[in-house]
Design an enzyme around this catalytic site. Sequence first.
Site, mmCIF file in Angstrom:
data_model
loop_
_atom_site.group_PDB
_atom_site.id
_atom_site.type_symbol
_atom_site.label_atom_id
_atom_site.label_comp_id
_atom_site.label_asym_id
_atom_site.label_seq_id
_atom_site.Cartn_x
_atom_site.Cartn_y
_atom_site.Cartn_z
ATOM 1 N N SER A 172 7.174 12.586 -20.953
ATOM 2 C CA SER A 172 6.783 11.498 -20.489
ATOM 3 C C SER A 172 7.803 10.622 -20.308
ATOM 4 O O SER A 172 8.653 10.642 -20.961
ATOM 5 C CB SER A 172 5.524 10.977 -21.574
ATOM 6 O OG SER A 172 5.267 9.557 -21.268
ATOM 7 N N THR A 203 1.198 10.388 -13.033
ATOM 8 C CA THR A 203 0.012 10.068 -13.783
ATOM 9 C C THR A 203 -0.532 8.743 -13.068
ATOM 10 O O THR A 203 -0.080 7.811 -13.164
ATOM 11 C CB THR A 203 0.187 10.039 -15.018
ATOM 12 O OG1 THR A 203 0.925 11.079 -15.666
ATOM 13 C CG2 THR A 203 -1.126 9.755 -15.836
ATOM 14 N N HIS A 229 -7.012 11.912 -19.150
ATOM 15 C CA HIS A 229 -5.955 11.392 -20.311
ATOM 16 C C HIS A 229 -6.328 11.640 -21.621
ATOM 17 O O HIS A 229 -6.071 10.706 -22.499
ATOM 18 C CB HIS A 229 -5.796 9.929 -19.862
ATOM 19 C CG HIS A 229 -4.436 9.372 -19.930
ATOM 20 N ND1 HIS A 229 -3.661 8.923 -18.990
ATOM 21 C CD2 HIS A 229 -3.702 9.042 -20.991
ATOM 22 C CE1 HIS A 229 -2.437 8.500 -19.186
ATOM 23 N NE2 HIS A 229 -2.305 8.793 -20.273
ATOM 24 N N TYR A 251 4.785 7.229 -14.810
ATOM 25 C CA TYR A 251 3.522 6.349 -14.405
ATOM 26 C C TYR A 251 3.954 5.411 -13.422
ATOM 27 O O TYR A 251 5.383 5.288 -13.233
ATOM 28 C CB TYR A 251 3.294 5.410 -15.925
ATOM 29 C CG TYR A 251 2.683 6.187 -16.853
ATOM 30 C CD1 TYR A 251 1.416 6.751 -16.811
ATOM 31 C CD2 TYR A 251 3.409 6.634 -18.160
ATOM 32 C CE1 TYR A 251 0.779 7.370 -17.900
ATOM 33 C CE2 TYR A 251 3.025 7.195 -19.208
ATOM 34 C CZ TYR A 251 1.581 7.759 -18.964
ATOM 35 O OH TYR A 251 0.995 8.386 -20.135
ATOM 36 N N LYS A 280 -1.504 13.970 -11.505
ATOM 37 C CA LYS A 280 -2.287 14.082 -12.765
ATOM 38 C C LYS A 280 -3.370 12.930 -13.068
ATOM 39 O O LYS A 280 -3.078 11.872 -12.728
ATOM 40 C CB LYS A 280 -1.129 13.986 -14.012
ATOM 41 C CG LYS A 280 -1.716 14.074 -15.585
ATOM 42 C CD LYS A 280 -0.936 14.276 -16.580
ATOM 43 C CE LYS A 280 -1.264 14.435 -18.036
ATOM 44 N NZ LYS A 280 -2.172 13.340 -18.494
ATOM 45 N N ILE A 309 -7.984 21.698 -25.254
ATOM 46 C CA ILE A 309 -7.534 22.890 -25.550
ATOM 47 C C ILE A 309 -7.419 22.969 -27.045
ATOM 48 O O ILE A 309 -6.494 22.215 -27.468
ATOM 49 C CB ILE A 309 -6.536 23.576 -24.701
ATOM 50 C CG1 ILE A 309 -6.904 23.430 -23.220
ATOM 51 C CG2 ILE A 309 -5.954 24.616 -25.236
ATOM 52 C CD1 ILE A 309 -7.923 24.483 -22.818
ATOM 53 N N GLY A 339 -1.903 18.578 -25.294
ATOM 54 C CA GLY A 339 -1.367 17.355 -25.849
ATOM 55 C C GLY A 339 -1.481 17.601 -27.391
ATOM 56 O O GLY A 339 -0.446 17.757 -28.187
ATOM 57 N N ASP A 356 -6.064 19.875 -18.016
ATOM 58 C CA ASP A 356 -5.589 19.255 -19.245
ATOM 59 C C ASP A 356 -6.478 18.481 -20.074
ATOM 60 O O ASP A 356 -7.117 17.548 -19.383
ATOM 61 C CB ASP A 356 -4.303 18.332 -18.722
ATOM 62 C CG ASP A 356 -3.599 17.495 -19.852
ATOM 63 O OD1 ASP A 356 -4.155 17.252 -20.792
ATOM 64 O OD2 ASP A 356 -2.682 17.243 -19.466
ATOM 65 N N GLY A 357 -6.926 19.132 -21.207
ATOM 66 C CA GLY A 357 -7.797 18.322 -22.037
ATOM 67 C C GLY A 357 -8.795 19.232 -22.897
ATOM 68 O O GLY A 357 -9.440 19.796 -22.207
#
Length: 392
Positions: free
Chosen positions: A108, A156, A280, A130, A256, A314, A334, A311-312
């Site tokens: 990031s 993102t 997110h 960002y 993303k 898992i 994440g 993404d999310g």
Amino acid sequence: MAGVWFESVAEAQRRARKRLPKSVYGALVAGSEAGVTLEDNVDAFRELEFLPHVCDLPFEKDLTTTVMGQEISMPVIVSPTGVQAVNPEGEVAVARAAKNAGTAMGLSSFASRAIEDVVEANDKTFFQMYWVGDRETLAARAERAKKAGAKGLIVTLDWSFSHGRDWGSPSIPEKMDWKTILKYIPEGAMRPRWGIEFLRSGKIPDLTVPNIPTRGEQPPTFFGAYGEWMFTPPATWADVAWLREQWGTELPFCVKGITRVDDAKRAVDAGATAIQVSNHGGNNLDSTPAPIRVLPGIVEAVGRDVEVILDGGIRRGSDVVKALALGARAVAIGRAYLWGLAAAGQPGVENVFEILRSGVGSGLMGLGRSSVHDLVPEDLIIPPNFTRQAVH
């Protein structure tokens, strides 16, 4: 990893909760408003079922794949998350763990460790940005990442500054100095192992973001950078196409935060080579569907044109298998690796990767598939009304 091994991501989370001060743990849980999306990200996977085979099962199983030009040992990569001050080594520890697991690292722009240090720890690093600052600043930030050796850029876009949580937000200081440390001693005393680990390392939790500066200036605090972000006009698709050109058309470029088919198509038109289907981590606009619910429609629309990464939510290898069966090239994790980092540092992150690797292998075996590339929707029982799409 003797003495620190755990058998599930859920156990890693339990250990992280016992080890971290309340405010630090609360920052990792995060979420938004009522937490509807936060819960659905995980719960949606439970609605998908398997019907395993019992004979003619594969003995050898191939988990390897490629993501954004990088060969990886399994279809799991590190999703970029901000300020990993739960461990003295932070993102560097995560990068080393990912390298040892044979996979890629997402870093990031709000991380606590510099891109140069992370690339040194794992050369398969993607840098995430960002939309903070003007075009000149954004181009310089991307150029710095390229010179450091980042293999791909992730931009993102999914943030609407939705603040407030029904369960209350953690108290996080803007910076850590001795005055602040004294203030938080009572909270830290309840979880002494976390503080002792930092003391032994000779460091204090770093809440600055060293990947924001572009000209050698002092890094701002996380909240300082967040404030600049709030006052930067949101990106347009023309802006995204411009950044793609600045980064270089020969290099991987990922957008993303996609949850809509129309946005996925616009990302492709803007030059994306990959998209990350993400909300997110449930930290943005509450009541957004879980990524796994919108994945099939997005794969159908653009899966032949770009790599689609989920993404999310898992938490186990079977979740990875379900995402791949619905068309994802790979998944990004994440909170799962953050729990591991908090519980046991770099070995804890490596532990999480091995849990997921084992679970993917078991899923392939049960479904009679010898490779992650053989998984198809027919490997799942998908309940009616599981998927979500915008109605036009």
